[in-house]
Write an enzyme that holds these catalytic residues in place. Sequence first.
Site, mmCIF file in Angstrom:
data_model
loop_
_atom_site.group_PDB
_atom_site.id
_atom_site.type_symbol
_atom_site.label_atom_id
_atom_site.label_comp_id
_atom_site.label_asym_id
_atom_site.label_seq_id
_atom_site.Cartn_x
_atom_site.Cartn_y
_atom_site.Cartn_z
ATOM 1 C CE LYS A 85 -3.944 -2.392 1.936
ATOM 2 N NZ LYS A 85 -5.130 -2.347 2.827
ATOM 3 C CG HIS A 120 -4.959 -6.683 -1.079
ATOM 4 N ND1 HIS A 120 -6.266 -6.726 -0.668
ATOM 5 C CD2 HIS A 120 -4.814 -7.644 -2.038
ATOM 6 C CE1 HIS A 120 -6.899 -7.669 -1.373
ATOM 7 N NE2 HIS A 120 -6.033 -8.228 -2.208
HETATM 8 N N1 UDP Z 1 -10.459 -1.199 5.733
HETATM 9 C C1 UDP Z 1 -10.659 0.033 6.315
HETATM 10 N N2 UDP Z 1 -11.559 0.132 7.344
HETATM 11 C C2 UDP Z 1 -12.259 -0.944 7.808
HETATM 12 C C3 UDP Z 1 -12.051 -2.186 7.194
HETATM 13 C C4 UDP Z 1 -11.148 -2.285 6.165
HETATM 14 O O1 UDP Z 1 -10.034 1.021 5.936
HETATM 15 O O2 UDP Z 1 -13.052 -0.791 8.753
HETATM 16 C C5 UDP Z 1 -9.489 -1.318 4.638
HETATM 17 C C6 UDP Z 1 -8.203 -1.982 5.105
HETATM 18 O O3 UDP Z 1 -7.100 -1.303 4.518
HETATM 19 C C7 UDP Z 1 -8.325 -3.387 4.550
HETATM 20 C C8 UDP Z 1 -9.143 -3.165 3.277
HETATM 21 O O4 UDP Z 1 -10.030 -2.109 3.606
HETATM 22 O O5 UDP Z 1 -7.052 -3.974 4.315
HETATM 23 C C9 UDP Z 1 -9.944 -4.347 2.808
HETATM 24 O O6 UDP Z 1 -10.725 -4.822 3.893
HETATM 25 P P1 UDP Z 1 -10.821 -6.362 4.235
HETATM 26 O O7 UDP Z 1 -11.896 -6.547 5.243
HETATM 27 O O8 UDP Z 1 -10.927 -7.149 2.964
HETATM 28 O O9 UDP Z 1 -9.433 -6.682 4.992
HETATM 29 P P2 UDP Z 1 -8.165 -7.497 4.532
HETATM 30 O O10 UDP Z 1 -8.633 -8.635 3.676
HETATM 31 O O11 UDP Z 1 -7.275 -6.530 3.802
HETATM 32 O O12 UDP Z 1 -7.530 -7.961 5.821
HETATM 33 MG MG MG Z 2 -9.834 -8.620 1.937
#
Ligand code: UDP
Ligand code: MG
Length: 145
Positions: free
Chosen positions: A10, A116
């Site tokens: 990121k 990610h």
């Molecule tokens: N994210 C955020 N706020 C939240 C949840 C997620 O900014 O409350 C962002 C965070 O950077 C995360 C991305 O959105 O990595 C995608 O969310 P996901 O739930 O898929 O998490 P990940 O798979 O990346 O752990």
């Molecule tokens: Mg995710």
Amino acid sequence: MVELSLVMVKPHAFDTKKLGIIVSMLEQNGFKIVGLKSIKLTTELARRFYFVHEGKEFFERLIKYMSSGTIAAICVQKENCVVELRKLVGATDPTKSEVGTIRKAVGETVEANGVHSSDCIENARKEIRFFFSDIELYSYQYLDY
Ligand code: UDP
Ligand code: MG
């Protein structure tokens, strides 16, 4: 089964020169680097990449953040790669991720959590396709030993 998955470094992690640490942690943990590139996402590309989160409360902010600077896309290969990579990456919230994980090492906030990683084989395939063409990944197969 040997699988591929996708890591995306990121913007804040790239800007603060954490790419080397991230690649190093991947290599130290047995992930082979199949493809690697750095690009800046437009908001439209970021929307396409994160379309599954469209409508969520954090979506617009995430899109703005993900298109705010350079990112790196890294295609990795390993046995049971998708699950193993999620383990190495750690919890979404860096404050809750364990020592030894990438997010613990380079994550700053839930949004700026360093990297990610794909959450299932099907999404890994789509996300790898999003960044890499066949010829960028193809030759690697013949170098594997
Ligand atoms: N994210 C955020 N706020 C939240 C949840 C997620 O900014 O409350 C962002 C965070 O950077 C995360 C991305 O959105 O990595 C995608 O969310 P996901 O739930 O898929 O998490 P990940 O798979 O990346 O752990
Ligand atoms: Mg995710």
